[in-house]
Write an enzyme that holds these catalytic residues in place. Structure first.
Site, short mmCIF file in Angstrom:
data_model
loop_
_atom_site.label_atom_id
_atom_site.label_comp_id
_atom_site.label_asym_id
_atom_site.label_seq_id
_atom_site.Cartn_x
_atom_site.Cartn_y
_atom_site.Cartn_z
N LYS A 23 -7.30 11.49 -17.51
CA LYS A 23 -5.87 11.41 -17.11
C LYS A 23 -5.48 9.97 -16.81
O LYS A 23 -4.44 9.49 -17.28
CB LYS A 23 -5.64 12.26 -15.87
CG LYS A 23 -4.29 12.04 -15.20
CD LYS A 23 -4.06 12.91 -13.98
CE LYS A 23 -4.67 12.36 -12.73
NZ LYS A 23 -3.92 11.28 -12.07
N ASN A 24 -6.32 9.26 -16.07
CA ASN A 24 -5.93 7.92 -15.60
C ASN A 24 -6.10 6.82 -16.64
O ASN A 24 -5.83 5.66 -16.37
CB ASN A 24 -6.65 7.58 -14.29
CG ASN A 24 -6.13 8.45 -13.14
OD1 ASN A 24 -5.09 9.10 -13.28
ND2 ASN A 24 -6.85 8.48 -12.06
N ARG A 95 4.00 9.15 -9.91
CA ARG A 95 3.98 7.77 -9.41
C ARG A 95 3.55 6.76 -10.47
O ARG A 95 3.99 5.62 -10.46
CB ARG A 95 3.01 7.64 -8.26
CG ARG A 95 3.17 8.53 -7.11
CD ARG A 95 2.11 8.21 -6.12
NE ARG A 95 1.82 6.78 -6.18
CZ ARG A 95 2.62 5.84 -5.70
NH1 ARG A 95 3.73 6.19 -5.15
NH2 ARG A 95 2.30 4.57 -5.79
N CYS A 119 3.38 9.28 -1.23
CA CYS A 119 2.96 10.61 -1.68
C CYS A 119 2.09 11.15 -0.56
O CYS A 119 1.88 10.50 0.45
CB CYS A 119 2.21 10.53 -3.00
SG CYS A 119 0.56 9.88 -2.83
N ARG A 124 1.25 4.20 -0.59
CA ARG A 124 1.08 3.81 -2.00
C ARG A 124 1.98 2.60 -2.34
O ARG A 124 2.83 2.65 -3.20
CB ARG A 124 1.37 4.97 -2.94
CG ARG A 124 0.61 6.25 -2.66
CD ARG A 124 -0.88 6.18 -2.88
NE ARG A 124 -1.26 5.98 -4.26
CZ ARG A 124 -1.39 6.96 -5.16
NH1 ARG A 124 -1.11 8.19 -4.81
NH2 ARG A 124 -1.78 6.68 -6.40
N ASP A 309 -11.41 9.43 -5.57
CA ASP A 309 -10.92 10.65 -6.23
C ASP A 309 -11.96 11.76 -6.24
O ASP A 309 -11.65 12.87 -6.67
CB ASP A 309 -10.49 10.36 -7.67
CG ASP A 309 -9.27 9.47 -7.71
OD1 ASP A 309 -8.95 8.95 -8.79
OD2 ASP A 309 -8.65 9.26 -6.66
N ARG A 401 -1.93 19.12 -12.31
CA ARG A 401 -1.62 17.72 -12.65
C ARG A 401 -2.82 17.03 -13.28
O ARG A 401 -2.67 16.11 -14.07
CB ARG A 401 -1.22 16.96 -11.37
CG ARG A 401 0.11 17.40 -10.79
CD ARG A 401 0.50 16.49 -9.65
NE ARG A 401 0.36 15.10 -10.09
CZ ARG A 401 0.27 14.08 -9.24
NH1 ARG A 401 0.28 14.29 -7.94
NH2 ARG A 401 0.15 12.84 -9.68
C1 EPZ Z 1 -5.11 4.73 -9.19
O1 EPZ Z 1 -4.01 4.79 -8.31
C2 EPZ Z 1 -5.35 6.16 -9.63
N1 EPZ Z 1 -4.19 6.67 -10.34
C3 EPZ Z 1 -5.64 7.03 -8.40
O2 EPZ Z 1 -5.97 8.34 -8.88
C4 EPZ Z 1 -6.87 6.47 -7.68
O3 EPZ Z 1 -7.09 7.21 -6.50
C5 EPZ Z 1 -6.62 4.99 -7.32
O4 EPZ Z 1 -6.27 4.24 -8.51
C6 EPZ Z 1 -7.85 4.34 -6.71
O5 EPZ Z 1 -8.92 4.43 -7.60
C7 EPZ Z 1 -3.99 6.28 -11.62
O6 EPZ Z 1 -4.75 5.52 -12.19
C8 EPZ Z 1 -2.78 6.85 -12.30
P1 EPZ Z 1 -4.49 1.44 -6.27
P2 EPZ Z 1 -3.27 3.41 -7.85
O7 EPZ Z 1 -3.28 0.63 -6.62
O8 EPZ Z 1 -3.34 2.42 -8.92
C9 EPZ Z 1 -3.07 -0.39 -2.20
C10 EPZ Z 1 -5.85 10.67 -8.94
O9 EPZ Z 1 -6.25 11.49 -8.11
N2 EPZ Z 1 -2.05 -1.11 -2.97
O10 EPZ Z 1 -5.80 1.07 -6.88
O11 EPZ Z 1 -1.93 3.80 -7.31
C11 EPZ Z 1 -2.85 1.12 -2.18
O12 EPZ Z 1 -1.96 1.48 -1.17
C12 EPZ Z 1 -5.11 9.44 -8.49
O13 EPZ Z 1 -6.06 10.75 -10.17
C13 EPZ Z 1 -1.22 -2.02 -2.32
O14 EPZ Z 1 -1.33 -2.21 -1.10
O15 EPZ Z 1 -4.19 2.95 -6.65
C14 EPZ Z 1 -4.25 1.64 -1.93
O16 EPZ Z 1 -4.52 1.59 -0.54
C15 EPZ Z 1 -4.79 9.47 -7.01
N3 EPZ Z 1 -0.26 -2.68 -3.02
C16 EPZ Z 1 -5.16 0.62 -2.64
O17 EPZ Z 1 -4.33 -0.53 -2.88
C17 EPZ Z 1 -0.09 -2.48 -4.37
O18 EPZ Z 1 0.80 -3.13 -4.98
C18 EPZ Z 1 -5.69 1.09 -3.98
O19 EPZ Z 1 -4.57 1.56 -4.70
C19 EPZ Z 1 -0.93 -1.55 -5.03
C20 EPZ Z 1 -1.91 -0.88 -4.30
#
Ligand code: EPZ
Length: 422
Positions: A23-24, A95, A119, A124, A309, A401
């Protein structure tokens, strides 16, 4: 109509499970259509509601979509764009829609994307997505809930250092940089397999990316990208979820097409739990023929660490271990909501901040439970497979999802699960 899943627990799972496309990776791969006026063909695309939601947004933006999701195939062509605005209704549903921001700015010189909002699992934030575009020369304004980005003369390469690892933040930056003038270096970039594969996909479209899979990714901007045909790799999180299904039911499953390397630390942990893991030519075999499950502590981390995850799914397994385990969630501030529901099934879990202390119990008991987010819903299904009696998981839309045909895949291995519509 609301859907629930009814599970009769206590049946060990035996057989094989075809792991679907990731998915990702499918989500950012679909978005690459915005970077070229040629046709993109994607195969092994998982038939998921998140994929369908993203396709609705792309159609709204003007992308021509030939969707054959029943055969896991998509053909996409965005010769021109009818709108560069991603409305709130689309973005709040999914998202990862924020990923259209970089491609639209770099190809069309402007984009207006609604703030995704938080969410269930956390705020996020997307501040790093925005910061990157500013460093590449886009003018950004925040206007009644929209991020508005302008770069009428295109983007210019730059060095960008991420203070924290962000998966979609890295992906948005890569897709913005591929058509920028000059060189962009992303430092402390995400090294998740999905990010690496996205770079490989973009290179098949004529991009010039090196360093993917390492924390420094270099992108030499090009004028145009052309079309491609690309196969989506297997979903490591789906595979990890079914690995726990085998372990928690004391069964034996072949996870077909699972890539062992993508789950190294996770599989090493399961081996410490006393689970047998065997690499084969067409996947990975998971077997639990031990009475007892050893308690092992985990602490989630970006790849190659223990995947956030898979944290909720692993917690379900630890609820019936023969001791105490400590589970620390380091990536998201509110990703322990499955604890309340597992407790309703008889689990013994204490939460202190982002840490859960799980004391194994003899067995879980079936109950009515509520899914709160995608991976928490998977955790409840896994707990239901092991529990004595009947479990009913509500709000099944969370599960759909990210898990293609989960009922059928489980039923084929002996699980007594049924989807009921009320
Ligand atoms: C991706 O989300 C995945 N989704 C998530 O999978 C996964 O949990 C996550 O990466 C971590 O591996 C997709 O790829 C579509 P991050 P993402 O930006 O990119 C902070 C699932 O279950 N952050 O790596 O949104 C954020 O708040 C989903 O399949 C900032 O502070 O995650 C978090 O604490 C859920 N500022 C940390 O970084 C930003 O601009 C990691 O988030 C961006 C992120």
């Amino acid at each position: 109509m609301l859907q629930k899943m009814q599970i009769e627990g206590g049946y060990p799972l035996f057989g094989e499970i075809n792991i679907s496309g990731a998915k990702n990776l499918a989500l950012p791969a679909i978005v690459t259509t915005l970077l070229t006026d040629n046709e993109i063909t994607l195969t092994n695309v998982p038939n998921l509601s998140d994929v369908k939601s993203l396709l609705e947004l792309l159609e709204y933006l003007g992308c021509y979509i030939n969707s054959d999701l029943n055969n896991n195939k998509l053909k996409l062509k965005t010769a021109n764009i009818s709108s560069t605005e991603a409305p709130y209704d689309f973005v709040r549903k999914m998202r990862a829609s924020i990923l259209v921001l970089g491609p639209m700015v770099t190809r069309f010189g402007r984009a207006s994307v609604s703030f995704p909002g938080g969410c269930a699992i956390g705020v996020r934030s997307i501040d790093l997505h925005i910061r990157t575009l500013q460093l590449l020369g886009a003018e950004i304004t925040i206007d009644n809930g929209f991020i508005k980005a302008y770069a009428p003369n295109g983007l210019t390469g730059n060095d960008i250092t991420f203070p924290i690892v962000t998966v979609t933040g890295t992906e948005n930056s890569i897709m913005a940089a591929v058509l920028a003038r000059g060189i962009t270096r992303l430092i402390n970039a995400a090294i998740e397999p999905e990010v690496e594969e996205l770079c490989i996909l973009l290179n098949t479209m004529g991009a010039k990316i090196t360093g993917q899979g390492t924390s420094v990714i270099t992108i030499e901007g090009v004028k145009k990208l052309h079309g491609t045909v690309f196969n989506i790799m297997p979903d490591r999180i789906e595979a990890g979820t079914y690995a726990i299904a085998a372990a928690i039911t004391h069964g034996k499953l072949l996870l077909k097409n699972c890539i062992y390397k993508h789950l190294e630390i996770f599989f090493n942990t399961l081996q410490l739990n006393g689970i047998t893991i065997e690499k084969t030519s067409n996947g990975v075999i998971i077997e639990n023929n031990n009475e007892k499950i050893n308690p092992i502590d985990i602490s989630t981390a970006p790849y190659p660490g223990f995947a956030t995850d898979l944290q909720a799914q692993y917690m379900a397994l630890m609820t019936i271990s023969n001791g105490i385990s400590v589970i620390k969630e380091n990536l998201f501030e509110n990703r322990l909501m499955h604890v309340a529901e597992l407790t309703r099934m008889g689990a013994d879990i204490k939460v202190n901040g982002n840490t859960a202390i799980v004391k194994g119990v003899q067995n879980l008991k079936g109950a009515q439970v509520m899914a709160t987010d995608l991976r928490a819903s998977a955790s409840l299904v896994l707990a239901g497979l092991a529990a004595k009696g009947t479990t009913v998981v509500n709000r099944l839309y969370h599960l759909d999802r990210g898990y293609e045909n989960i009922d059928k895949k489980l039923q084929q291995c002996g699980a007594q699960v049924n989807r009921i519509t009320v």
